[in-house]
Design a protein around this motif. Structure first.
Motif, PDB file in Angstrom:
ATOM      1  N   ASN A 172      17.803  -9.245 -19.269  1.00 48.14           N
ATOM      2  CA  ASN A 172      17.081  -8.779 -20.451  1.00 48.14           C
ATOM      3  C   ASN A 172      15.895  -7.886 -20.074  1.00 48.14           C
ATOM      4  OD1 ASN A 172      18.784 -10.036 -22.307  1.00 48.14           O
ATOM      5  ND2 ASN A 172      17.684 -11.973 -22.121  1.00 48.14           N
ATOM      6  N   ALA A 173      15.178  -8.244 -18.998  1.00 51.24           N
ATOM      7  CA  ALA A 173      14.045  -7.423 -18.549  1.00 51.24           C
ATOM      8  C   ALA A 173      14.523  -6.038 -18.129  1.00 51.24           C
ATOM      9  CB  ALA A 173      13.318  -8.110 -17.401  1.00 51.24           C
ATOM     10  N   LEU A 174      15.627  -5.987 -17.403  1.00 47.38           N
ATOM     11  CA  LEU A 174      16.168  -4.710 -16.948  1.00 47.38           C
ATOM     12  C   LEU A 174      16.696  -3.885 -18.123  1.00 47.38           C
ATOM     13  CD1 LEU A 174      16.729  -2.892 -14.586  1.00 47.38           C
ATOM     14  CD2 LEU A 174      18.781  -4.217 -14.087  1.00 47.38           C
ATOM     15  N   SER A 227      11.971  -3.746  -8.491  1.00 47.26           N
ATOM     16  CA  SER A 227      10.908  -4.738  -8.654  1.00 47.26           C
ATOM     17  C   SER A 227      11.323  -5.819  -9.659  1.00 47.26           C
ATOM     18  CB  SER A 227       9.599  -4.069  -9.093  1.00 47.26           C
ATOM     19  OG  SER A 227       9.667  -3.661 -10.444  1.00 47.26           O
ATOM     20  N   ILE A 228      12.263  -5.483 -10.527  1.00 45.75           N
ATOM     21  CA  ILE A 228      12.767  -6.458 -11.502  1.00 45.75           C
ATOM     22  C   ILE A 228      13.842  -7.326 -10.861  1.00 45.75           C
ATOM     23  CG2 ILE A 228      14.019  -6.740 -13.692  1.00 45.75           C
ATOM     24  CD1 ILE A 228      12.681  -4.063 -14.582  1.00 45.75           C
ATOM     25  N   VAL A 229      14.762  -6.679 -10.152  1.00 42.23           N
ATOM     26  CA  VAL A 229      15.883  -7.413  -9.558  1.00 42.23           C
ATOM     27  C   VAL A 229      16.357  -6.675  -8.302  1.00 42.23           C
ATOM     28  CG1 VAL A 229      17.603  -6.265 -11.017  1.00 42.23           C
ATOM     29  CG2 VAL A 229      18.116  -8.490 -10.060  1.00 42.23           C
ATOM     30  N   ASP A 230      16.702  -7.429  -7.278  1.00 47.69           N
ATOM     31  CA  ASP A 230      17.195  -6.855  -6.031  1.00 47.69           C
ATOM     32  C   ASP A 230      18.707  -6.686  -6.142  1.00 47.69           C
ATOM     33  OD1 ASP A 230      17.166  -5.898  -3.422  1.00 47.69           O
ATOM     34  OD2 ASP A 230      17.522  -7.892  -2.593  1.00 47.69           O
ATOM     35  N   ILE A 231      19.150  -5.422  -6.167  1.00 49.44           N
ATOM     36  CA  ILE A 231      20.584  -5.129  -6.281  1.00 49.44           C
ATOM     37  C   ILE A 231      20.984  -4.112  -5.215  1.00 49.44           C
ATOM     38  CG2 ILE A 231      20.798  -5.674  -8.733  1.00 49.44           C
ATOM     39  CD1 ILE A 231      20.497  -2.710  -9.346  1.00 49.44           C
ATOM     40  N   LEU A 283      24.587   5.836 -15.537  1.00 50.17           N
ATOM     41  CA  LEU A 283      25.102   5.447 -16.853  1.00 50.17           C
ATOM     42  C   LEU A 283      24.024   5.021 -17.843  1.00 50.17           C
ATOM     43  CD1 LEU A 283      28.252   3.466 -15.695  1.00 50.17           C
ATOM     44  CD2 LEU A 283      28.123   5.832 -16.490  1.00 50.17           C
ATOM     45  N   LYS A 284      22.874   4.573 -17.328  1.00 53.55           N
ATOM     46  CA  LYS A 284      21.753   4.110 -18.156  1.00 53.55           C
ATOM     47  C   LYS A 284      22.229   3.199 -19.289  1.00 53.55           C
ATOM     48  CE  LYS A 284      17.703   5.643 -20.612  1.00 53.55           C
ATOM     49  NZ  LYS A 284      17.999   5.770 -22.008  1.00 53.55           N
ATOM     50  N   PRO A 285      22.741   2.028 -18.924  1.00 56.10           N
ATOM     51  CA  PRO A 285      23.229   1.092 -19.948  1.00 56.10           C
ATOM     52  C   PRO A 285      22.093   0.645 -20.863  1.00 56.10           C
ATOM     53  CG  PRO A 285      23.026   0.004 -17.831  1.00 56.10           C
ATOM     54  CD  PRO A 285      22.776   1.461 -17.590  1.00 56.10           C
ATOM     55  N   GLU A 286      22.427   0.395 -22.125  1.00 56.37           N
ATOM     56  CA  GLU A 286      21.390   0.045 -23.096  1.00 56.37           C
ATOM     57  C   GLU A 286      21.550  -1.352 -23.675  1.00 56.37           C
ATOM     58  OE1 GLU A 286      20.747   3.106 -25.947  1.00 56.37           O
ATOM     59  OE2 GLU A 286      20.293   4.586 -24.416  1.00 56.37           O
ATOM     60  N   THR A 287      22.609  -2.057 -23.286  1.00 58.21           N
ATOM     61  CA  THR A 287      22.788  -3.428 -23.769  1.00 58.21           C
ATOM     62  C   THR A 287      23.038  -4.342 -22.570  1.00 58.21           C
ATOM     63  OG1 THR A 287      25.202  -3.301 -24.003  1.00 58.21           O
ATOM     64  CG2 THR A 287      23.871  -2.580 -25.907  1.00 58.21           C
ATOM     65  N   PRO A 288      22.738  -5.627 -22.729  1.00 58.67           N
ATOM     66  CA  PRO A 288      23.029  -6.560 -21.637  1.00 58.67           C
ATOM     67  C   PRO A 288      24.514  -6.568 -21.261  1.00 58.67           C
ATOM     68  CG  PRO A 288      21.534  -7.580 -23.209  1.00 58.67           C
ATOM     69  CD  PRO A 288      21.990  -6.281 -23.818  1.00 58.67           C
TER      70      PRO A 288
END
Length: 103
Positions: free
Chosen positions: A92-94, A52-56, A67-72
């Motif tokens: 940033n939202a993601l 819903s934030i971004v289509d990937i 991996l659950k990345p925590e930084t941009p």
């Protein structure tokens, strides 16, 4: 047989619901339990929220769940591997959404 990508939390859900696991399946379940970064019960909702934030692409989505990345920067590194570019606003939202997830 349908081929699809599944995340580490989905492996946990799949294997833990089966009876009479082989030794290899038990090893895979143990590995998945050690390295899962998102609660297996939350995976479907998290996937929907991310999309819903971004289509990937599905491959990129699964890698983000693993991996659950925590930084941009971490998120950009994952997405660029799959040739995906997103706006700074979506990035940033993601990132903010992923930081809120607990396991």
């Amino acid at each position: 047989m349908e081929k699809r990508y599944i995340s580490i939390p989905e492996v946990i859900d799949l294997l833990s619901s089966r009876e009479g696991l082989t030794d290899l399946e038990k090893e895979n379940l143990s590995y998945a339990e050690k390295f899962a970064k998102i609660d297996p019960k939350e995976v479907k909702k998290v996937k929907e929220d991310i999309l819903s934030i971004v289509d990937i692409p599905e491959k990129a989505l699964v890698k983000i769940l693993d991996l659950k990345p925590e930084t941009p920067g971490e998120l950009t590194a994952i997405l660029s591997t799959y040739g995906v570019m997103i706006t700074d606003e979506n990035l940033n939202a993601l990132t903010d959404y992923l930081k809120k997830l607990r396991f």
